[in-house]
Enzyme design. Structure first.
Site, PDB file in Angstrom:
ATOM      1  N   ASN A 168      -3.600 -11.227   3.658  1.00 13.35           N
ATOM      2  CA  ASN A 168      -5.030 -11.179   4.000  1.00 13.35           C
ATOM      3  C   ASN A 168      -5.575 -12.569   4.338  1.00 13.35           C
ATOM      4  O   ASN A 168      -6.707 -12.907   3.998  1.00 13.35           O
ATOM      5  CB  ASN A 168      -5.831 -10.532   2.858  1.00 13.35           C
ATOM      6  CG  ASN A 168      -5.902  -9.016   3.026  1.00 13.35           C
ATOM      7  OD1 ASN A 168      -6.231  -8.517   4.101  1.00 13.35           O
ATOM      8  ND2 ASN A 168      -5.566  -8.290   1.978  1.00 13.35           N
ATOM      9  N   ASP A 171       1.311  -8.715   2.856  1.00 10.83           N
ATOM     10  CA  ASP A 171      -0.006  -8.760   3.493  1.00 10.83           C
ATOM     11  C   ASP A 171      -0.811  -9.777   2.685  1.00 10.83           C
ATOM     12  O   ASP A 171      -1.259  -9.483   1.579  1.00 10.83           O
ATOM     13  CB  ASP A 171      -0.656  -7.370   3.447  1.00 10.83           C
ATOM     14  CG  ASP A 171      -2.084  -7.370   3.991  1.00 10.83           C
ATOM     15  OD1 ASP A 171      -2.596  -8.453   4.357  1.00 10.83           O
ATOM     16  OD2 ASP A 171      -2.695  -6.278   4.041  1.00 10.83           O
ATOM     17  N   GLU A 198       0.830  -1.216   0.000  1.00 13.73           N
ATOM     18  CA  GLU A 198       0.000   0.000   0.000  1.00 13.73           C
ATOM     19  C   GLU A 198       0.864   1.266   0.000  1.00 13.73           C
ATOM     20  O   GLU A 198       0.697   2.164   0.830  1.00 13.73           O
ATOM     21  CB  GLU A 198      -0.989   0.017   1.182  1.00 13.73           C
ATOM     22  CG  GLU A 198      -2.126  -0.976   1.015  1.00 13.73           C
ATOM     23  CD  GLU A 198      -3.331  -0.691   1.918  1.00 13.73           C
ATOM     24  OE1 GLU A 198      -3.541   0.465   2.324  1.00 13.73           O
ATOM     25  OE2 GLU A 198      -4.060  -1.657   2.214  1.00 13.73           O
TER      26      GLU A 198
END
Length: 526
Positions: free
Chosen positions: A412, A410, A263
């Protein structure tokens, strides 16, 4: 001047002469228009270039004519020649300065090296002294490339005098004055105690690795974020300038060798993170998500590692276009609804091949990714991780045989997921519950395997993501323990620190995720 190196000197001197005549003629015409008497035509000035008192032949090419120390004669005027002096092409200070947080200028240089430049930081002698124009309004504050203001500097502007250099000479200095004054910082941050464990860079036999979803500005600044996702966070603490100050301090304090970020806004990578981390010895590469404004960044310590190659891939494109994934594509294609969903995802895998400088036989394949976010998207994440692992298998077996895998990001996915089972156990069955994560209408049956022997270097913390509506472990650094042994896991912030402001992000923590940080040691072969 910017001239072709092979052009004859005479051509340049003629252009200088023509330019001089034009300038003088224009000045005389202006005088004439003001009612002065008519002036005679401008004489062509005598123009020559001399080296050690001798005229340089007009036939000489530029590359041989314009030497350091040569003198250009234009009529009665003399100009000393400096060839390719070190010059800053970009020089900017960040717009937001906070006490206790490093100020890292954005600097780009040609014909020089930032390590050979001179830096002098000054601060105002009193608030607004510079704006008032006080004599002696500046006092020296530091001589390093990075300056960290203290609480005593709150309310004061700072100035950086920076002189470009190349090891043998210096160019024209630049003076940069901050647009605003130093503001108060938040005091203690969640990462301050973690920095106690990372005060020094690791030695050549070890690597410190960080994986961190830093929360993209495009997601932090929405009305949804401010009112629904993070209503407990003070609005100013969601602003990009504020969070970037915290992120830069947190990352620089880890003294890491490899940093995998998710991100990352493109602007933050170029204008904030890279200038800051460059000052701390780290070089970075960026892979933007397909059709998005944010992506992945991988940084590495240039004193220990060298970039060999980038083997990045958009996962949906790899699945549909690379014959390597034909078998998986056939299974996905049996469910058009699932296939269509996968093909709309912008997920990328950043693969950075690094070589150890002290032992060139040590080559690392560093994978960095941020997989599909939806809680019911376990089936899509299984397909994504299968494509990622197969792609990296090809990289380490064919492109860079013997390279060792570090796979961070990440994901998730919690430790109970099919993805975690596949990565750490090497296989997942065609009947795993995650294939039906979004109901039978999106289900396929595909047994997946991979050849790596991987483990989560930081184990399975209670959570790596802590927001108002969810707390769970989603971020991992997967390593091959038989090659890279976990030497130290940097303890996460305490639960008390995380929940001081209810959840994350907060005034003292810049993201909704927690950085995973560990030290890995190369195992010596018997």
């Amino acid at each position: 001047m910017l001239r072709d190196q092979t052009e004859p000197l005479g051509k340049v001197l003629s252009r200088i002469a023509s330019g001089t005549i034009k300038t003088r003629s224009k000045a005389r015409r202006l005088k004439q228009n003001k009612g002065k008497s008519e002036t005679p035509e401008v004489d062509k000035p005598q123009i020559s270039l001399c080296v050690n008192g001798d005229h340089v032949s007009v036939e000489t090419v530029n590359s041989d004519a314009w030497l350091d120390g040569a003198v250009l004669h234009v009529g009665d005027l003399k100009y000393k020649v400096e060839r390719n002096p070190p010059t800053f092409t970009v020089s900017e200070l960040p717009s937001s300065l906070m006490s206790g947080f490093p100020v890292c200028p954005k600097l780009e240089i040609e014909f020089g090296d930032l390590k050979d430049c001179k830096f002098t930081w000054l601060k105002e002698s009193s608030p607004n002294a510079h704006m008032r124009g006080d004599t002696e309004c500046w006092m020296e504050a530091g001589l390093e490339r990075v300056f960290t203001p203290s609480n005593l500097d709150i309310g004061l502007r700072v100035m950086l005098k920076c002189t470009p250099g190349n090891g043998s000479k210096f160019g024209q200095p630049k003076e940069l004055v901050s647009s605003g004054a130093v503001e108060a910082g938040p005091g203690t941050c969640t990462f301050d105690n973690r920095h106690i464990y990372t005060q020094k860079v690791t030695d050549d036999s070890s690597l410190r690795v960080v994986s961190y979803n830093i929360l993209a500005d495009i997601y932090a600044q929405t009305d949804l974020s401010k009112t629904v996702l993070y209503p407990y966070c003070a609005p100013y603490a969601l602003e990009m300038d504020y969070r970037q100050n915290l992120i830069k301090k947190e990352l620089s304090g880890y003294n890491a060798d490899i940093i995998c970020l998710q991100e990352v806004d493109k602007g933050a990578f170029l204008d904030s993170l890279s200038p800051a981390l460059d000052a701390f010895g780290l070089e970075g590469v960026f892979k933007i998500k397909d059709r998005q404004y944010e992506g992945l960044a991988t940084y590495f310590r240039r004193s220990k590692l060298k970039l060999l190659e980038q083997c990045d891939v958009v996962l949906r494109e790899a699945l549909t276009a690379d014959p390597l994934h034909r078998e998986l594509l056939e299974k996905v294609s049996t469910n058009p609804g699932l296939k269509e969903k996968i093909e709309t995802r912008s997920t990328v895998l950043q693969v950075t091949i690094l070589q150890s400088l002290c032992d060139p036989s040590r080559i690392l394949c560093v994978g960095n990714t941020h997989l599909y976010w939806h809680p019911k998207g376990g089936n899509i994440r299984l397909v994504q991780i299968a494509v990622a692992l197969k792609h990296m298998k090809q990289v380490v077996m064919e492109k860079h045989p013997g390279a060792r895998l570090i796979f961070a990001g990440d994901f998730n996915s919690t430790p109970s997921s099919g993805l975690f089972q596949l990565v750490c156990e090497g296989s997942v069955s065609e009947n795993h519950d995650d294939w039906a994560s979004n109901g039978p209408e999106e289900q396929i049956q595909a047994a997946l395997t991979h050849p790596f022997q991987l483990a989560s270097a930081c184990g399975v913390p209670a959570y790596t993501n802590y927001v108002g509506g969810f707390q769970g472990c989603l971020d991992y650094i997967f390593v091959e323990p038989h090659v890279l042994e976990v030497e130290q896991v940097i303890p996460p912030p305490s639960h008390e620190e995380v929940t001081t402001a209810l959840a994350l992000p907060s005034v003292s923590h810049p993201s909704d995720h927690i950085a995973q940080v560990c030290d890995l040691k190369w195992r010596t072969s018997d």
